[in-house]
Scaffold this active site. Structure first.
Site, PDB file in Angstrom:
ATOM      1  N   ASP A 327       0.857  -1.202   0.000  1.00  0.00           N
ATOM      2  CA  ASP A 327       0.000   0.000   0.000  1.00  0.00           C
ATOM      3  C   ASP A 327       0.883   1.238   0.000  1.00  0.00           C
ATOM      4  O   ASP A 327       1.892   1.294   0.707  1.00  0.00           O
ATOM      5  CB  ASP A 327      -0.904   0.036   1.231  1.00  0.00           C
ATOM      6  CG  ASP A 327      -2.167  -0.786   1.029  1.00  0.00           C
ATOM      7  OD1 ASP A 327      -2.331  -1.344  -0.082  1.00  0.00           O
ATOM      8  OD2 ASP A 327      -2.971  -0.906   1.966  1.00  0.00           O
ATOM      9  N   ASP A 370      -4.421   2.429  -4.800  1.00  0.00           N
ATOM     10  CA  ASP A 370      -3.021   2.600  -4.399  1.00  0.00           C
ATOM     11  C   ASP A 370      -2.462   1.299  -3.838  1.00  0.00           C
ATOM     12  O   ASP A 370      -1.498   1.301  -3.077  1.00  0.00           O
ATOM     13  CB  ASP A 370      -2.924   3.714  -3.347  1.00  0.00           C
ATOM     14  CG  ASP A 370      -3.738   3.394  -2.088  1.00  0.00           C
ATOM     15  OD1 ASP A 370      -4.663   2.542  -2.184  1.00  0.00           O
ATOM     16  OD2 ASP A 370      -3.446   3.950  -1.014  1.00  0.00           O
TER      17      ASP A 370
END
Length: 454
Positions: A327, A370
């Site tokens: 992430d 993301d």
């Protein structure tokens, strides 16, 4: 796409050439065969003519000898059965006339053989007149009754009428055994022999001409037939090279999804080039579709669909694997501060760094906004320290990006000796959650201890 000029033999031209060539040769063979057959028929006719002439000549000679024999026997013995046999042959059987008719059927009026045979028949008639007259004298000398009309129609000369019976009998015998009679017999035989000789010479000349001509035609056939066979063989080889072989190779290439070789006739070469052009367009379209289907449009790395397919294949193979869930930290603040364009730039930069950091055999994918993932095939838990080092390198590289501040990643790692499973994903997610609990910017490798703490 530029089209190149195609060389090679045109199939239509080759077909036309071979068709015309073999048609010409075949016509020549038919014409030559017809001429040879005609010549053979001429030979057959000539031989038949020769045989008929021989038979006719022999028949006339036999007829003349037979009449002579019967006439002499009657004159010597005065027995009427010899006279009856003579008259039957002379008036009914008439072998001389039949022989002449048979010869006229095969000879022309100009043939020497026919002319000779007619002379022989005329001489035979003169001889028959002498024989009939001699037998008429026997009737006069002996006074026999029942004289046949043929003899009764003959007139006895005054000189012979004045002779006595003994003299008449002597005259009859002299007529059939004298020199004059023998000369007529010799002339008949001579003309019959000349008939055979004449026809034999004529037939020889015709046979020589026909045999020479037949020989020429046979020689031509002996040349034309091998030419036709060679043309057929060349046609088969040409057809095999220009059609059959290319079709076989084209079939194999199409089954193997390969481009076609430019071989065969002019038409097949054009076909292969057209197919290859379509093949290239199809390959480009497939590549484009594959790019769209498996790669992320923004970052150029694998997308979620490709990631799921890789996970499924790994599950089937059941080979060691490491899964990294990544992430980007504080991505919302990056978007707020630098805008969506800045956020996109940050995502693309992270993707480039991940691709450079991991091996070519590793799979880097974007599985969310993301969220990224990395699959490391053939990976064991003994190499986990290398993963932590690589993540540190990634974060170090992110800090050096100009124009951005506080860009980093949090990474959860899980390792499985039997390939991808749902538990493996959950383990990597749990490790990622642990990193975020500690304040992000780091890497956590899932262990049994971490599972117990949860």
């Amino acid at each position: 796409m530029k089209t190149q000029k195609t060389n090679g033999i045109k199939l239509s031209l080759a077909y036309t050439f071979f068709t015309l060539f073999m048609l010409i040769v075949f016509c020549l063979i038919l014409i030559t065969s017809a001429k040879a057959q005609w010549r053979f028929q001429e030979l057959d006719k000539a031989l038949e003519k020769y045989i008929i002439c021989q038979q006719c000549s022999a028949q006339i000679q036999e007829n003349a000898n037979y009449l002579t024999e019967q006439a002499r026997l009657f004159v010597v013995t005065q027995k009427k059965e010899y006279l009856a046999a003579y008259l039957k042959e002379y008036s009914e059987t008439r072998r001389q006339e039949h022989a002449l008719t048979a010869l006229e059927a095969v000879c022309s009026k100009k043939d020497v053989a026919l002319q000779r045979l007619r002379i022989a028949i005329e001489q035979g008639q003169s001889l028959a007149n002498m024989e009939l007259y001699a037998m008429r004298l026997i009737f006069e000398a002996t006074g026999m009754d029942d004289m046949p009309p043929t003899l009764a129609a003959l007139q006895v000369s005054p000189v012979d009428k004045a002779k006595s019976c003994e003299k008449l009998h002597e005259t009859a015998i002299n007529n059939l055994f004298g020199d004059g009679y023998l000369i007529y017999k010799m002339r008949i035989n001579e003309n019959c022999n000349l008939t055979v000789s004449a026809i034999e010479q004529q037939i020889k000349e015709e046979l020589n001409l026909d045999v020479d001509d037949v020989g020429k035609h046979i020689h031509r056939l002996s040349v034309l037939i091998p030419i036709l066979l060679i043309a057929n063989a060349l046609l088969f080889v040409t057809f095999a090279l220009l059609v059959i072989l290319p079709l076989k190779k084209f079939s194999i290439a199409i089954k193997n999804d390969e481009k076609l070789k430019i071989i065969g006739s002019h038409e097949f070469m054009n076909l292969a080039k057209a197919y290859n052009e379509i093949y290239e367009i199809k390959a480009q379209n497939e590549q484009s579709l594959l790019q769209e289907a498996e790669y992320d449009a923004l970052t150029g790395i694998l997308n979620r669909r490709a990631f799921d397919q890789l996970c499924a294949k790994s599950h089937q193979k059941a080979q060691p694997i490491a899964l990294l869930l990544i992430d980007m930290d504080n991505f919302k603040q990056i978007n707020d501060r630098y805008g969506h364009a800045g956020g996109d730039t940050a995502l693309k930069t992270l993707a480039e760094i991940l691709k450079k950091t991991f091996r070519e055999d590793d799979y880097v994918a974007r599985i969310g906004g993301d969220e990224f993932a990395v699959i490391l095939p053939d990976f064991t838990s003994t190499h986990t320290t290398a993963i932590a080092r690589k993540i540190n390198n990634v974060n170090g590289a992110l800090k050096k990006i100009k124009g951005f501040e506080n860009i980093s990643v949090s990474v959860g790692v899980a390792v499985s000796p039997t390939g991808y499973t749902e538990d493996l994903y959950k383990q990597a997610d749990a490790a990622l959650y642990r990193v975020k609990e500690r304040g992000k910017h780091g890497c956590e490798i899932f262990t049994e201890k971490l599972q117990q703490n949860r």
